[in-house]
Motif scaffolding. Structure first.
Motif, PDB file in Angstrom:
ATOM      1  N   THR A 168      -1.298   4.880  -5.189  1.00 16.22           N
ATOM      2  CA  THR A 168      -1.378   3.903  -6.273  1.00 16.22           C
ATOM      3  C   THR A 168      -0.370   4.185  -7.381  1.00 16.22           C
ATOM      4  OG1 THR A 168      -3.733   3.570  -5.817  1.00 16.22           O
ATOM      5  CG2 THR A 168      -2.903   2.792  -7.951  1.00 16.22           C
ATOM      6  N   LEU A 169      -0.463   5.346  -7.995  1.00 17.41           N
ATOM      7  CA  LEU A 169       0.405   5.622  -9.146  1.00 17.41           C
ATOM      8  C   LEU A 169       1.871   5.744  -8.747  1.00 17.41           C
ATOM      9  CD1 LEU A 169      -1.821   8.042 -11.278  1.00 17.41           C
ATOM     10  CD2 LEU A 169      -1.582   5.545 -11.417  1.00 17.41           C
ATOM     11  N   PRO A 170       2.206   6.402  -7.613  1.00 17.04           N
ATOM     12  CA  PRO A 170       3.621   6.430  -7.208  1.00 17.04           C
ATOM     13  C   PRO A 170       4.193   5.033  -6.988  1.00 17.04           C
ATOM     14  CG  PRO A 170       2.406   8.120  -6.029  1.00 17.04           C
ATOM     15  CD  PRO A 170       1.390   7.303  -6.762  1.00 17.04           C
ATOM     16  N   ALA A 171       3.433   4.143  -6.351  1.00 15.06           N
ATOM     17  CA  ALA A 171       3.945   2.788  -6.087  1.00 15.06           C
ATOM     18  C   ALA A 171       4.124   2.006  -7.390  1.00 15.06           C
ATOM     19  CB  ALA A 171       3.007   2.041  -5.148  1.00 15.06           C
ATOM     20  N   LEU A 172       3.169   2.132  -8.300  1.00 13.01           N
ATOM     21  CA  LEU A 172       3.299   1.437  -9.578  1.00 13.01           C
ATOM     22  C   LEU A 172       4.507   1.948 -10.362  1.00 13.01           C
ATOM     23  CD1 LEU A 172      -0.457   1.260 -10.684  1.00 13.01           C
ATOM     24  CD2 LEU A 172       0.967  -0.624  -9.838  1.00 13.01           C
ATOM     25  N   ASN A 173       4.751   3.249 -10.287  1.00 17.43           N
ATOM     26  CA  ASN A 173       5.927   3.810 -10.965  1.00 17.43           C
ATOM     27  C   ASN A 173       7.222   3.272 -10.358  1.00 17.43           C
ATOM     28  OD1 ASN A 173       4.424   5.343 -12.756  1.00 17.43           O
ATOM     29  ND2 ASN A 173       4.393   7.147 -11.429  1.00 17.43           N
ATOM     30  N   ILE A 174       7.269   3.189  -9.032  1.00 16.90           N
ATOM     31  CA  ILE A 174       8.454   2.640  -8.360  1.00 16.90           C
ATOM     32  C   ILE A 174       8.672   1.188  -8.783  1.00 16.90           C
ATOM     33  CG2 ILE A 174       9.348   1.891  -6.112  1.00 16.90           C
ATOM     34  CD1 ILE A 174       8.018   4.404  -4.920  1.00 16.90           C
ATOM     35  N   TYR A 175       7.599   0.415  -8.793  1.00 17.39           N
ATOM     36  CA  TYR A 175       7.718  -0.993  -9.168  1.00 17.39           C
ATOM     37  C   TYR A 175       8.263  -1.146 -10.582  1.00 17.39           C
ATOM     38  CZ  TYR A 175       6.187  -5.673 -10.649  1.00 17.39           C
ATOM     39  OH  TYR A 175       6.142  -6.944 -11.166  1.00 17.39           O
ATOM     40  N   LEU A 187       9.449  -9.965  -9.028  1.00 15.10           N
ATOM     41  CA  LEU A 187       8.232 -10.670  -8.631  1.00 15.10           C
ATOM     42  C   LEU A 187       6.998  -9.880  -9.059  1.00 15.10           C
ATOM     43  CD1 LEU A 187       9.178 -11.739  -4.987  1.00 15.10           C
ATOM     44  CD2 LEU A 187       9.120 -13.200  -7.031  1.00 15.10           C
ATOM     45  N   PRO A 188       5.859 -10.543  -9.219  1.00 19.79           N
ATOM     46  CA  PRO A 188       4.620  -9.808  -9.487  1.00 19.79           C
ATOM     47  C   PRO A 188       4.210  -8.999  -8.265  1.00 19.79           C
ATOM     48  CG  PRO A 188       4.158 -12.158  -9.189  1.00 19.79           C
ATOM     49  CD  PRO A 188       5.651 -12.013  -9.216  1.00 19.79           C
ATOM     50  N   PHE A 189       3.533  -7.887  -8.507  1.00 18.69           N
ATOM     51  CA  PHE A 189       3.192  -6.929  -7.457  1.00 18.69           C
ATOM     52  C   PHE A 189       1.696  -6.660  -7.482  1.00 18.69           C
ATOM     53  CE2 PHE A 189       2.933  -2.286  -6.240  1.00 18.69           C
ATOM     54  CZ  PHE A 189       3.119  -2.494  -4.882  1.00 18.69           C
ATOM     55  N   ALA A 190       1.082  -6.670  -6.291  1.00 15.83           N
ATOM     56  CA  ALA A 190      -0.344  -6.350  -6.167  1.00 15.83           C
ATOM     57  C   ALA A 190      -0.485  -5.137  -5.260  1.00 15.83           C
ATOM     58  CB  ALA A 190      -1.113  -7.537  -5.589  1.00 15.83           C
ATOM     59  N   PHE A 191      -1.155  -4.095  -5.747  1.00 15.28           N
ATOM     60  CA  PHE A 191      -1.280  -2.866  -4.974  1.00 15.28           C
ATOM     61  C   PHE A 191      -2.697  -2.692  -4.433  1.00 15.28           C
ATOM     62  CE2 PHE A 191      -1.954   1.547  -4.015  1.00 15.28           C
ATOM     63  CZ  PHE A 191      -0.828   1.813  -3.247  1.00 15.28           C
ATOM     64  N   ALA A 192      -2.783  -2.233  -3.181  1.00 17.19           N
ATOM     65  CA  ALA A 192      -4.055  -2.089  -2.475  1.00 17.19           C
ATOM     66  C   ALA A 192      -4.650  -0.703  -2.691  1.00 17.19           C
ATOM     67  CB  ALA A 192      -3.843  -2.356  -0.984  1.00 17.19           C
ATOM     68  N   SER A 193      -5.091  -0.447  -3.897  1.00 12.20           N
ATOM     69  CA  SER A 193      -5.719   0.848  -4.173  1.00 12.20           C
ATOM     70  C   SER A 193      -7.069   0.966  -3.474  1.00 12.20           C
ATOM     71  CB  SER A 193      -5.904   1.021  -5.686  1.00 12.20           C
ATOM     72  OG  SER A 193      -6.327   2.319  -6.002  1.00 12.20           O
ATOM     73  N   HIS A 194      -7.636  -0.160  -3.043  1.00 11.54           N
ATOM     74  CA  HIS A 194      -8.943  -0.117  -2.392  1.00 11.54           C
ATOM     75  C   HIS A 194      -8.896   0.565  -1.032  1.00 11.54           C
ATOM     76  CE1 HIS A 194      -6.995  -3.731  -0.919  1.00 11.54           C
ATOM     77  NE2 HIS A 194      -7.931  -3.957  -0.032  1.00 11.54           N
ATOM     78  N   PHE A 195      -7.702   0.669  -0.409  1.00 11.19           N
ATOM     79  CA  PHE A 195      -7.630   1.462   0.815  1.00 11.19           C
ATOM     80  C   PHE A 195      -6.458   2.444   0.839  1.00 11.19           C
ATOM     81  CE2 PHE A 195      -5.302  -2.427   2.132  1.00 11.19           C
ATOM     82  CZ  PHE A 195      -4.135  -1.882   2.647  1.00 11.19           C
ATOM     83  N   SER A 242       0.837  -1.197   0.000  1.00 13.23           N
ATOM     84  CA  SER A 242       0.000   0.000   0.000  1.00 13.23           C
ATOM     85  C   SER A 242       0.878   1.256   0.000  1.00 13.23           C
ATOM     86  CB  SER A 242      -0.928   0.006   1.214  1.00 13.23           C
ATOM     87  OG  SER A 242      -0.185  -0.086   2.416  1.00 13.23           O
ATOM     88  N   SER A 243       2.191   1.047  -0.209  1.00 12.02           N
ATOM     89  CA  SER A 243       3.151   2.159  -0.293  1.00 12.02           C
ATOM     90  C   SER A 243       4.289   1.711  -1.202  1.00 12.02           C
ATOM     91  CB  SER A 243       3.664   2.522   1.101  1.00 12.02           C
ATOM     92  OG  SER A 243       4.378   1.431   1.669  1.00 12.02           O
ATOM     93  N   GLY A 244       5.421   2.393  -1.098  1.00 14.51           N
ATOM     94  CA  GLY A 244       6.505   2.108  -2.030  1.00 14.51           C
ATOM     95  C   GLY A 244       7.452   0.998  -1.623  1.00 14.51           C
ATOM     96  N   PHE A 245       7.457   0.578  -0.351  1.00 10.00           N
ATOM     97  CA  PHE A 245       8.448  -0.388   0.130  1.00 10.00           C
ATOM     98  C   PHE A 245       8.369  -1.703  -0.633  1.00 10.00           C
ATOM     99  CE2 PHE A 245       9.905  -3.865   2.760  1.00 10.00           C
ATOM    100  CZ  PHE A 245      11.079  -3.395   3.330  1.00 10.00           C
ATOM    101  N   SER A 246       7.201  -2.339  -0.610  1.00 10.60           N
ATOM    102  CA  SER A 246       7.055  -3.626  -1.291  1.00 10.60           C
ATOM    103  C   SER A 246       7.105  -3.469  -2.805  1.00 10.60           C
ATOM    104  CB  SER A 246       5.748  -4.304  -0.872  1.00 10.60           C
ATOM    105  OG  SER A 246       5.818  -4.711   0.480  1.00 10.60           O
ATOM    106  N   ALA A 247       6.715  -2.290  -3.303  1.00  9.40           N
ATOM    107  CA  ALA A 247       6.794  -2.042  -4.739  1.00  9.40           C
ATOM    108  C   ALA A 247       8.242  -2.130  -5.206  1.00  9.40           C
ATOM    109  CB  ALA A 247       6.208  -0.669  -5.063  1.00  9.40           C
ATOM    110  N   GLN A 248       9.135  -1.481  -4.468  1.00 12.45           N
ATOM    111  CA  GLN A 248      10.545  -1.513  -4.848  1.00 12.45           C
ATOM    112  C   GLN A 248      11.133  -2.910  -4.679  1.00 12.45           C
ATOM    113  OE1 GLN A 248      12.826   1.771  -3.569  1.00 12.45           O
ATOM    114  NE2 GLN A 248      14.799   0.881  -4.128  1.00 12.45           N
TER     115      GLN A 248
END
Length: 337
Positions: free
Chosen positions: A204-211, A191-199, A178-184
């Motif tokens: 969302t967009l910053p984490a996806l960009n980092i990933y 690995l595949p990444f799942a982001f919790a945009s629901h909460f 739900s932030s950038g830590f796991s995205a990076q």
């Protein structure tokens, strides 16, 4: 990264929190979870994930591995997994054995999504983690240990305890965030990444960009694969959907008030329940939530896909009435054909 994706171009999946509704029981909740999974399979959803939360009166999926087995046993083709297992709450060996058992029972259908948050309050976290005292900061090391239980050749210089079942099995591991830590971390490990945009819509967009920026090809993926989870409350018309969405609003409101509760029936007017300040907080929390009739939700989903360029969308629907919840997922499945 692909451009101009259409809803029909990507898979859709389900996140289920096994909601316990006001006036209902955990038994009914778990029966409803299986019923939703069976229908999701019929409607060609790709995966059905369950989330680990603790000390929550309105969520029945705390023993996530057990509920995954319940769902997988009652379905035949849909992938079933965790969205997610909060790894710092557990010994990596236990998770390797649990998911090794699930994969052995249901070959080729099990996903292991991992998070590093406690999935609960601090007091409950202490009760969960009393033996090893993890704070989540050691998540990368716990992840590495877990991966080595599945594949000891990743670190041949160390003699490990063996995970039986688990060792030698190819169970897809996802990192949740739900932030950038796991995205990076997901990007660096390929690995595949799942982001919790629901909460966590604002991240969302910053984490996806980092990933995507940090992604390095691995033996798992050649290129980034991002799934984004979003709240969708769909009904046959906008008015009904807006009415049904008040259950979700009440649920988050009770969390803000530190009074978690069972999922409440919908109400005609939230102004009788929340303060203006609470309303502004919830509007921020729900800025990516998609509520409406079929055409409204279709337009909002396409805009969400345009913004995120997600490779897969996971849908969460916190709806009090089980029949209305089924209808919401059915509508989304029709929109994504």
């Amino acid at each position: 990264m692909s451009v101009n994706k259409k809803l029909a171009d990507i898979p859709f999946s389900v996140l289920d929190l096994a909601p316990v509704v006001e006036g209902g029981t955990v038994t009914e909740s778990l029966q409803n979870t299986l019923d939703l999974a069976m229908n999701a399979e019929k409607w060609n959803y790709h995966r059905f994930w369950l989330a680990e939360h603790h000390n929550m009166p309105g969520i029945a999926s705390s023993a996530t591995s057990v509920v995954i087995g319940h769902v997988a046993a009652g379905t035949s083709t849909i992938r079933v997994g965790s969205g997610g297992i909060m790894l710092p709450n557990h010994s990596p060996l236990i998770i390797a054995e649990h998911f090794g058992t699930l994969e052995s029972l249901f070959p080729g259908r099990i996903d292991l999504g991992l998070g590093r948050a406690p999935g609960t309050d601090q007091l409950t976290a202490q009760a969960l983690r009393r033996q090893h005292g993890s704070t989540g900061e050691d998540f990368p090391y716990m992840l590495q240990e877990l991966q080595e239980y599945f594949d000891p050749t990743l670190n041949p210089n160390v003699k490990h305890v063996r995970a039986i079942p688990g060792e030698g099995l190819n169970i897809p591991i996802w990192l949740l965030g739900s932030s950038g830590f796991s995205a990076q971390l997901a990007g660096e490990l390929g690995l595949p990444f799942a982001f919790a945009s629901h909460f966590s819509p604002e991240n969302t967009l910053p984490a996806l960009n980092i990933y995507r920026r940090s992604f390095k090809p691995s033996n798992v993926l050649d290129q980034p694969y991002a799934m984004v989870c979003v709240n969708v409350i769909a009904a046959d018309d906008d008015e009904t959907a807006n009415f049904l969405s008040t259950s979700m609003q009440q649920s988050f409101l009770n969390l803000i008030r530190n009074k978690p509760s069972k999922l409440q029936p919908p109400v005609e007017d939230m102004n009788n329940i929340w303060t203006p300040y609470e309303q502004s907080l919830l509007e921020q929390r729900f800025q990516t939530s998609l509520v409406g009739g079929p055409e409204t939700v279709k337009d909002k989903l396409q805009t969400f896909l345009d913004d995120t360029q997600a490779d897969e969308i996971m849908v969460n629907a916190m709806i009090y009435d089980h029949r209305e919840r089924l209808r919401s997922y059915e509508i989304v499945s029709e929109l994504s054909k």
